[in-house]
Design a protein around this motif. Structure first.
Motif: not given
Length: 222
Positions: A25-33
């Motif tokens: 949840a915390h790294h959601h945006a970075a993981l999408v990348e």
């Protein structure tokens, strides 16, 4: 033939593996990348989805309507990213065979992989239960967490799914403290309080939704 998107479901109990849900949840945006989409963008979302799938809403003081359709909504939203999907929530360890089947049905078209972290009360039973969700035995993975720090579990999980964790730190994650790893009872209490907080957050979201709806009605009547 186009390659299927993968769906990674993490099943575990409170312990070092608990960090996975929080970190996703915390790294959601970075993981999408990095080509990985967490179905849940907050722990409240993952909690609500797991409560729906395990039909445990009454245990948490919720109504069925509070969680109805949550799992399907999360899957549809994340699938739009065209990334591999990933989800983690410890309540899934209590899912029945029927509930597991329903959860997997919503992932039609995806190659389902299951990751189990050790520390389950009945580990063998949980592994057997979730094995049925995998069409091939090599899609069931077990991470032995005994003696591992949360960061090591997170790294091992990332390696399985296919992303590196060097730039995805655990700073600020409340359950990532290694000091609690030798206190299983304390961990269970932390888990209980965390889930209760998530339950309250769901209720607050519902109250806010009703407040906005009432405000619109009053505005229309004015």
């Amino acid at each position: 033939m186009a390659k299927k998107q993968k769906a990674w479901i993490h099943v575990g109990m409170p312990g070092a593996g608990d960090v996975v849900e929080l970190a996703l949840a915390h790294h959601h945006a970075a993981l999408v990348e990095l080509g990985v989409a967490s179905l849940a963008q907050s722990t409240a979302e993952s909690f609500r989805a797991a409560v729906e799938m395990t039909r445990s809403h009454k245990d948490w003081g919720l109504k069925r309507a509070d969680v109805e359709g949550q799992w399907t909504r999360l899957v549809r939203r994340a699938s739009k990213s065209r990334c591999d999907l990933v989800f983690s929530q410890s309540l899934l360890a209590a899912a029945t065979a029927e509930q597991v089947a329903l959860l997997v049905d919503a992932l039609a078209g995806h190659q389902v992989n299951i990751v189990v972290t050790t520390g389950l009360d009945d580990e063998a039973a949980a592994v057997a239960q979730w094995q049925a969700a995998c069409r091939k035995p090599e899609r069931l993975h077990v991470i032995e967490t005994d003696g591992l720090e949360p960061a090591q579990v997170w790294k091992a999980f990332g390696k399985l799914v296919g992303f590196g964790t060097a730039s995805l730190g655990l700073t600020g994650l409340p359950s990532a403290s290694a000091a609690l790893q030798t206190l299983p009872e304390a961990l269970r209490e932390v888990e209980r309080l965390a889930r209760r907080n998530a339950s309250l957050e769901v209720r607050l979201e519902e109250l806010d939704r009703k407040r906005r709806k009432l405000k619109r009605r009053l505005h229309s009547a004015a």
